[in-house]
Design an enzyme around this catalytic site. Structure first.
Site, PDB file in Angstrom:
ATOM      1  N   ASN A  12       0.866  -1.186   0.000  1.00  0.00           N
ATOM      2  CA  ASN A  12       0.000   0.000   0.000  1.00  0.00           C
ATOM      3  C   ASN A  12       0.900   1.233   0.000  1.00  0.00           C
ATOM      4  O   ASN A  12       1.413   1.627   1.045  1.00  0.00           O
ATOM      5  CB  ASN A  12      -0.910  -0.031   1.237  1.00  0.00           C
ATOM      6  N   LYS A  14       0.188   4.238  -0.396  1.00  0.00           N
ATOM      7  CA  LYS A  14      -0.462   5.449   0.128  1.00  0.00           C
ATOM      8  C   LYS A  14      -0.143   6.642  -0.797  1.00  0.00           C
ATOM      9  O   LYS A  14       0.000   6.453  -1.998  1.00  0.00           O
ATOM     10  CB  LYS A  14      -0.055   5.698   1.576  1.00  0.00           C
ATOM     11  N   HIS A  96      -9.762   1.544   4.060  1.00  0.00           N
ATOM     12  CA  HIS A  96      -8.517   1.645   4.831  1.00  0.00           C
ATOM     13  C   HIS A  96      -8.743   2.573   6.028  1.00  0.00           C
ATOM     14  O   HIS A  96      -9.540   3.521   5.948  1.00  0.00           O
ATOM     15  CB  HIS A  96      -7.399   2.185   3.932  1.00  0.00           C
ATOM     16  N   GLU A  98      -7.171   4.968   7.122  1.00  0.00           N
ATOM     17  CA  GLU A  98      -6.998   6.400   6.824  1.00  0.00           C
ATOM     18  C   GLU A  98      -8.230   6.960   6.109  1.00  0.00           C
ATOM     19  O   GLU A  98      -8.593   8.119   6.311  1.00  0.00           O
ATOM     20  CB  GLU A  98      -5.710   6.601   6.006  1.00  0.00           C
ATOM     21  N   GLU A 168      -6.334  -4.700   9.982  1.00  0.00           N
ATOM     22  CA  GLU A 168      -5.272  -3.746  10.285  1.00  0.00           C
ATOM     23  C   GLU A 168      -5.618  -2.970  11.552  1.00  0.00           C
ATOM     24  O   GLU A 168      -6.368  -1.982  11.488  1.00  0.00           O
ATOM     25  CB  GLU A 168      -5.109  -2.756   9.126  1.00  0.00           C
ATOM     26  N   GLY A 174       1.699   2.262  10.747  1.00  0.00           N
ATOM     27  CA  GLY A 174       2.681   3.339  10.651  1.00  0.00           C
ATOM     28  C   GLY A 174       3.311   3.720  11.984  1.00  0.00           C
ATOM     29  O   GLY A 174       3.950   4.760  12.093  1.00  0.00           O
ATOM     30  N   SER A 214       2.583  -2.086  10.414  1.00  0.00           N
ATOM     31  CA  SER A 214       4.011  -2.179  10.730  1.00  0.00           C
ATOM     32  C   SER A 214       4.623  -3.547  10.424  1.00  0.00           C
ATOM     33  O   SER A 214       5.474  -4.041  11.171  1.00  0.00           O
ATOM     34  CB  SER A 214       4.269  -1.777  12.189  1.00  0.00           C
TER      35      SER A 214
HETATM   36  P1  PGA Z   1       2.314   0.347   7.624  1.00  0.00           P
HETATM   37  O1  PGA Z   1       0.877   0.584   6.917  1.00  0.00           O
HETATM   38  O2  PGA Z   1       2.849  -0.960   7.074  1.00  0.00           O
HETATM   39  O3  PGA Z   1       3.150   1.535   7.217  1.00  0.00           O
HETATM   40  O4  PGA Z   1       2.075   0.267   9.086  1.00  0.00           O
HETATM   41  C1  PGA Z   1       0.017  -0.481   6.683  1.00  0.00           C
HETATM   42  C2  PGA Z   1      -1.233   0.009   6.013  1.00  0.00           C
HETATM   43  O5  PGA Z   1      -1.687   1.122   6.323  1.00  0.00           O
HETATM   44  O6  PGA Z   1      -1.801  -0.683   5.144  1.00  0.00           O
END
Ligand code: PGA
Length: 251
Positions: A12, A14, A96, A98, A168, A174, A214
């Site tokens: 992903n 982003k 997601h 976000e 998630e 993150g 993460s």
């Molecule tokens: P991350 O993000 O691996 O940077 O924690 C995962 C995601 O948001 O899909």
């Protein structure tokens, strides 16, 4: 991971990358080597969907990171599943955290998007997950089950093969705070059980449930060993060459 479910890794990206950086990612993905037993899909910013689809090998899927719930119309700034398909792209990530937490998308909207994207022939990665305060107050199951309930109501039985669920936990995205393999497995196992009770046993057995939050080259193998973890959705670490190790984590 159970052998009947193909290991699945999503990158992903982003809102990261420009053409130069994307060329770098495509170069390390093309060089691999990638485990042919892993299904790999890259979630790219919408303006680079066609560019990535043209440059990535056909064996690597491309995903949009969002879409709207109708084919076309007066929805400034949105893109539709029909447009995503029109540029040759096969997948979309929906719901997601976000999108939910920064852009205020509701369970109901996400569910409508999932239903529409599937009906247009896209494959969908719906995302669910609890926030830290929800976990700490013992509400993880309640939260993820209700997020999933909204989504499953829009998935016709014959479309489940086009769905990969991403669990998630928001507190792990993150933050560098990965869920332990045991913590993730506990939720994945409960999600599969819930699907068997609320959809059917066959869907529960076949659908891939991937973990995100993460995931790194260091922790991916331990996660992949768990019975109900069928791969990962990877943010930050999908932008760097180490991502190859994550793609190959089930070897
Ligand atoms: P991350 O993000 O691996 O940077 O924690 C995962 C995601 O948001 O899909």
């Amino acid at each position: 991971m159970a052998p009947e479910r193909k290991f699945f890794v999503g990158g992903n990206w982003k809102m990261n990358g420009n053409k130069k950086e994307i060329d770098g990612i495509i170069a390390f993905l093309t060089a691999g080597p990638l485990d042919p037993n892993t299904e790999l899909v890259c979630g790219v910013p919408s303006c680079y969907l066609e560019y990535c689809r043209q440059k990535l090998p056909a064996t690597i899927g491309v995903a949009a990171q969002n879409c709207y719930k109708v084919p076309k119309g007066a929805f400034t700034g949105e893109i539709s599943p029909a447009m995503i398909k029109d540029v040759g792209v096969e997948w979309v990530i929906l719901g997601h955290s976000e999108r939910r937490n920064v852009f205020g998308e509701s369970d109901a909207l996400i569910a409508e998007k999932v239903g529409h994207a599937l009906s247009e022939g896209l494959k969908v990665i719906p995302c669910i997950g609890e926030k830290l305060e929800e976990r700490e107050s013992g509400k993880t199951e309640e939260v993820v089950f209700s997020q999933l309930k909204a989504i499953i109501e829009k998935i016709p039985l014959d479309k489940w093969e086009n769905v990969v669920i991403a669990y998630e936990p928001v507190w792990a995205i993150g933050t560098g705070k990965t869920a332990s393999p045991q913590q993730a497995q506990e939720v994945h196992g409960k999600l599969r059980q819930w699907l068997s009770e609320n959809v059917n046993a066959e869907v529960a057995q076949k659908v891939r449930i991937i973990y995100g939050g993460s995931v790194t080259a260091e922790n991916c193998r331990e996660l992949a060993k768990e019975a109900d973890i069928d791969g990962s959705l990877v943010g930050g670490a999908s932008l760097k060459p180490d991502f190859i190790h994550i793609v190959n984590a089930s070897q």
